[in-house]
Scaffold this motif. Structure first.
Motif, PDB file in Angstrom:
ATOM      1  N   ASP A   1      29.789  -7.529  -6.962  1.00 26.74           N
ATOM      2  CA  ASP A   1      30.897  -6.689  -6.506  1.00 26.74           C
ATOM      3  C   ASP A   1      32.246  -7.348  -6.807  1.00 26.74           C
ATOM      4  O   ASP A   1      33.232  -6.662  -7.106  1.00 26.74           O
ATOM      5  CB  ASP A   1      30.786  -6.430  -5.000  1.00 26.74           C
ATOM      6  CG  ASP A   1      29.673  -5.459  -4.664  1.00 26.74           C
ATOM      7  OD1 ASP A   1      29.252  -5.429  -3.491  1.00 26.74           O
ATOM      8  OD2 ASP A   1      29.218  -4.737  -5.572  1.00 26.74           O
ATOM      9  N   SER A   2      32.279  -8.668  -6.747  1.00 20.36           N
ATOM     10  CA  SER A   2      33.527  -9.399  -6.938  1.00 20.36           C
ATOM     11  C   SER A   2      34.068  -9.320  -8.363  1.00 20.36           C
ATOM     12  O   SER A   2      35.253  -9.583  -8.592  1.00 20.36           O
ATOM     13  CB  SER A   2      33.349 -10.864  -6.535  1.00 20.36           C
ATOM     14  OG  SER A   2      32.333 -11.466  -7.319  1.00 20.36           O
ATOM     15  N   VAL A   3      33.213  -8.957  -9.330  1.00 19.19           N
ATOM     16  CA  VAL A   3      33.663  -8.909 -10.724  1.00 19.19           C
ATOM     17  C   VAL A   3      33.570  -7.506 -11.318  1.00 19.19           C
ATOM     18  O   VAL A   3      33.986  -7.293 -12.457  1.00 19.19           O
ATOM     19  CB  VAL A   3      32.872  -9.898 -11.602  1.00 19.19           C
ATOM     20  CG1 VAL A   3      32.902 -11.293 -11.007  1.00 19.19           C
ATOM     21  CG2 VAL A   3      31.443  -9.438 -11.830  1.00 19.19           C
ATOM     22  N   LYS A   4      33.039  -6.591 -10.568  1.00 17.20           N
ATOM     23  CA  LYS A   4      32.839  -5.238 -11.080  1.00 17.20           C
ATOM     24  C   LYS A   4      34.174  -4.622 -11.502  1.00 17.20           C
ATOM     25  O   LYS A   4      35.168  -4.725 -10.793  1.00 17.20           O
ATOM     26  CB  LYS A   4      32.172  -4.385 -10.001  1.00 17.20           C
ATOM     27  CG  LYS A   4      31.444  -3.174 -10.509  1.00 17.20           C
ATOM     28  CD  LYS A   4      30.617  -2.539  -9.380  1.00 17.20           C
ATOM     29  CE  LYS A   4      29.478  -3.427  -8.946  1.00 17.20           C
ATOM     30  NZ  LYS A   4      28.627  -2.801  -7.911  1.00 17.20           N
ATOM     31  N   GLY A   5      34.183  -4.029 -12.681  1.00 18.72           N
ATOM     32  CA  GLY A   5      35.408  -3.434 -13.202  1.00 18.72           C
ATOM     33  C   GLY A   5      36.272  -4.403 -13.982  1.00 18.72           C
ATOM     34  O   GLY A   5      37.216  -3.991 -14.663  1.00 18.72           O
ATOM     35  N   ARG A   6      35.954  -5.695 -13.902  1.00 18.45           N
ATOM     36  CA  ARG A   6      36.750  -6.717 -14.615  1.00 18.45           C
ATOM     37  C   ARG A   6      35.926  -7.422 -15.695  1.00 18.45           C
ATOM     38  O   ARG A   6      36.468  -7.826 -16.720  1.00 18.45           O
ATOM     39  CB  ARG A   6      37.279  -7.755 -13.631  1.00 18.45           C
ATOM     40  CG  ARG A   6      38.174  -7.169 -12.547  1.00 18.45           C
ATOM     41  CD  ARG A   6      38.822  -8.269 -11.718  1.00 18.45           C
ATOM     42  NE  ARG A   6      37.855  -9.063 -10.968  1.00 18.45           N
ATOM     43  CZ  ARG A   6      37.708 -10.367 -11.092  1.00 18.45           C
ATOM     44  NH1 ARG A   6      38.457 -11.046 -11.940  1.00 18.45           N
ATOM     45  NH2 ARG A   6      36.795 -11.026 -10.363  1.00 18.45           N
ATOM     46  N   PHE A   7      34.639  -7.588 -15.452  1.00 15.43           N
ATOM     47  CA  PHE A   7      33.768  -8.305 -16.382  1.00 15.43           C
ATOM     48  C   PHE A   7      32.830  -7.311 -17.072  1.00 15.43           C
ATOM     49  O   PHE A   7      32.414  -6.313 -16.469  1.00 15.43           O
ATOM     50  CB  PHE A   7      32.920  -9.345 -15.661  1.00 15.43           C
ATOM     51  CG  PHE A   7      33.671 -10.528 -15.110  1.00 15.43           C
ATOM     52  CD1 PHE A   7      35.058 -10.561 -15.078  1.00 15.43           C
ATOM     53  CD2 PHE A   7      32.976 -11.621 -14.623  1.00 15.43           C
ATOM     54  CE1 PHE A   7      35.741 -11.652 -14.564  1.00 15.43           C
ATOM     55  CE2 PHE A   7      33.639 -12.729 -14.105  1.00 15.43           C
ATOM     56  CZ  PHE A   7      35.027 -12.736 -14.073  1.00 15.43           C
ATOM     57  N   THR A   8      32.482  -7.624 -18.318  1.00 19.95           N
ATOM     58  CA  THR A   8      31.531  -6.808 -19.066  1.00 19.95           C
ATOM     59  C   THR A   8      30.542  -7.717 -19.777  1.00 19.95           C
ATOM     60  O   THR A   8      30.945  -8.631 -20.506  1.00 19.95           O
ATOM     61  CB  THR A   8      32.245  -5.932 -20.095  1.00 19.95           C
ATOM     62  OG1 THR A   8      33.226  -5.117 -19.443  1.00 19.95           O
ATOM     63  CG2 THR A   8      31.245  -5.032 -20.813  1.00 19.95           C
ATOM     64  N   ILE A   9      29.259  -7.448 -19.578  1.00 18.88           N
ATOM     65  CA  ILE A   9      28.217  -8.204 -20.258  1.00 18.88           C
ATOM     66  C   ILE A   9      27.679  -7.370 -21.421  1.00 18.88           C
ATOM     67  O   ILE A   9      27.578  -6.149 -21.329  1.00 18.88           O
ATOM     68  CB  ILE A   9      27.078  -8.578 -19.282  1.00 18.88           C
ATOM     69  CG1 ILE A   9      26.105  -9.572 -19.937  1.00 18.88           C
ATOM     70  CG2 ILE A   9      26.344  -7.345 -18.782  1.00 18.88           C
ATOM     71  CD1 ILE A   9      25.089 -10.155 -18.965  1.00 18.88           C
ATOM     72  N   SER A  10      27.359  -8.049 -22.503  1.00 21.89           N
ATOM     73  CA  SER A  10      26.775  -7.357 -23.643  1.00 21.89           C
ATOM     74  C   SER A  10      25.863  -8.333 -24.384  1.00 21.89           C
ATOM     75  O   SER A  10      25.968  -9.542 -24.213  1.00 21.89           O
ATOM     76  CB  SER A  10      27.859  -6.816 -24.575  1.00 21.89           C
ATOM     77  OG  SER A  10      28.665  -7.867 -25.082  1.00 21.89           O
ATOM     78  N   ARG A  11      25.002  -7.774 -25.183  1.00 16.63           N
ATOM     79  CA  ARG A  11      24.118  -8.622 -25.964  1.00 16.63           C
ATOM     80  C   ARG A  11      24.143  -8.161 -27.408  1.00 16.63           C
ATOM     81  O   ARG A  11      24.273  -6.964 -27.681  1.00 16.63           O
ATOM     82  CB  ARG A  11      22.698  -8.629 -25.415  1.00 16.63           C
ATOM     83  CG  ARG A  11      21.968  -7.313 -25.539  1.00 16.63           C
ATOM     84  CD  ARG A  11      20.734  -7.271 -24.659  1.00 16.63           C
ATOM     85  NE  ARG A  11      19.823  -8.358 -24.938  1.00 16.63           N
ATOM     86  CZ  ARG A  11      18.898  -8.781 -24.085  1.00 16.63           C
ATOM     87  NH1 ARG A  11      18.769  -8.210 -22.912  1.00 16.63           N
ATOM     88  NH2 ARG A  11      18.094  -9.778 -24.393  1.00 16.63           N
ATOM     89  N   ASP A  12      24.029  -9.087 -28.320  1.00 18.25           N
ATOM     90  CA  ASP A  12      23.972  -8.800 -29.749  1.00 18.25           C
ATOM     91  C   ASP A  12      22.689  -9.433 -30.264  1.00 18.25           C
ATOM     92  O   ASP A  12      22.642 -10.621 -30.567  1.00 18.25           O
ATOM     93  CB  ASP A  12      25.205  -9.378 -30.453  1.00 18.25           C
ATOM     94  CG  ASP A  12      25.287  -8.961 -31.915  1.00 18.25           C
ATOM     95  OD1 ASP A  12      24.228  -8.701 -32.524  1.00 18.25           O
ATOM     96  OD2 ASP A  12      26.401  -8.915 -32.457  1.00 18.25           O
ATOM     97  N   ASN A  13      21.653  -8.623 -30.347  1.00 17.48           N
ATOM     98  CA  ASN A  13      20.350  -9.164 -30.748  1.00 17.48           C
ATOM     99  C   ASN A  13      20.374  -9.683 -32.188  1.00 17.48           C
ATOM    100  O   ASN A  13      19.677 -10.647 -32.513  1.00 17.48           O
ATOM    101  CB  ASN A  13      19.277  -8.096 -30.588  1.00 17.48           C
ATOM    102  CG  ASN A  13      18.989  -7.770 -29.122  1.00 17.48           C
ATOM    103  OD1 ASN A  13      19.264  -8.587 -28.233  1.00 17.48           O
ATOM    104  ND2 ASN A  13      18.469  -6.581 -28.883  1.00 17.48           N
ATOM    105  N   ALA A  14      21.180  -9.076 -33.044  1.00 13.44           N
ATOM    106  CA  ALA A  14      21.252  -9.511 -34.434  1.00 13.44           C
ATOM    107  C   ALA A  14      21.839 -10.924 -34.536  1.00 13.44           C
ATOM    108  O   ALA A  14      21.411 -11.731 -35.374  1.00 13.44           O
ATOM    109  CB  ALA A  14      22.089  -8.533 -35.254  1.00 13.44           C
ATOM    110  N   LYS A  15      22.812 -11.228 -33.672  1.00 14.24           N
ATOM    111  CA  LYS A  15      23.430 -12.553 -33.655  1.00 14.24           C
ATOM    112  C   LYS A  15      22.750 -13.479 -32.664  1.00 14.24           C
ATOM    113  O   LYS A  15      23.119 -14.655 -32.553  1.00 14.24           O
ATOM    114  CB  LYS A  15      24.914 -12.444 -33.321  1.00 14.24           C
ATOM    115  CG  LYS A  15      25.726 -11.724 -34.386  1.00 14.24           C
ATOM    116  CD  LYS A  15      27.208 -11.701 -34.025  1.00 14.24           C
ATOM    117  CE  LYS A  15      28.024 -11.019 -35.105  1.00 14.24           C
ATOM    118  NZ  LYS A  15      29.468 -10.973 -34.763  1.00 14.24           N
TER     119      LYS A  15
END
Length: 123
Positions: free
Chosen positions: A62-76
């Motif tokens: 909740d403390s980071v929601k709206g500010r942080f974004t996680i993503s993954r790049d399987n190719a890299k």
């Protein structure tokens, strides 16, 4: 097994941004649920964000929601945590972690850890 190395930490003023990267080797990140957790001095390690093994589900503290974004790049073979609008309370060592479970939101559910990268936010 997978080896994880974080990068991108540093010092920034409040309101600024940082982009943390987690490079994996040994196995593909697509084989794991991936997460970011952090630990501030004198505090317990806490969950920040996670992405499911399939990549279709993400979750944030909740403390980071709206500010942080996680993503993954399987190719890299890497996972990224984009951190915007940073606050002084975000100061901590940030760890990238991998779990063989399809989904993991608690630090005890992660089997593999990076060495951590320091994030310091000054107000």
């Amino acid at each position: 097994q997978v080896q994880l190395v974080e990068s991108g930490g540093g010092s920034v003023q409040a309101g600024g941004s940082l982009r943390l990267s987690c490079a994996a080797s040994g196995r593909s990140v697509s084989s794991y649920a991936m997460g970011w957790l952090r630990q501030a001095p004198g505090k317990e390690r806490e969950f920040v964000s996670a992405i499911s093994r399939g990549g279709g589900y993400t979750s944030y503290a909740d403390s980071v929601k709206g500010r942080f974004t996680i993503s993954r790049d399987n190719a890299k073979n890497m996972v990224v945590l984009q951190m915007n609008s940073l606050k002084s309370e975000d100061t901590a060592v940030y760890y990238c972690a991998a779990s063989t479970r399809p989904w993991a939101s608690r630090w005890r559910e992660y089997e593999y850890w990076g060495q951590g990268t320091q994030v310091t936010v000054s107000s």
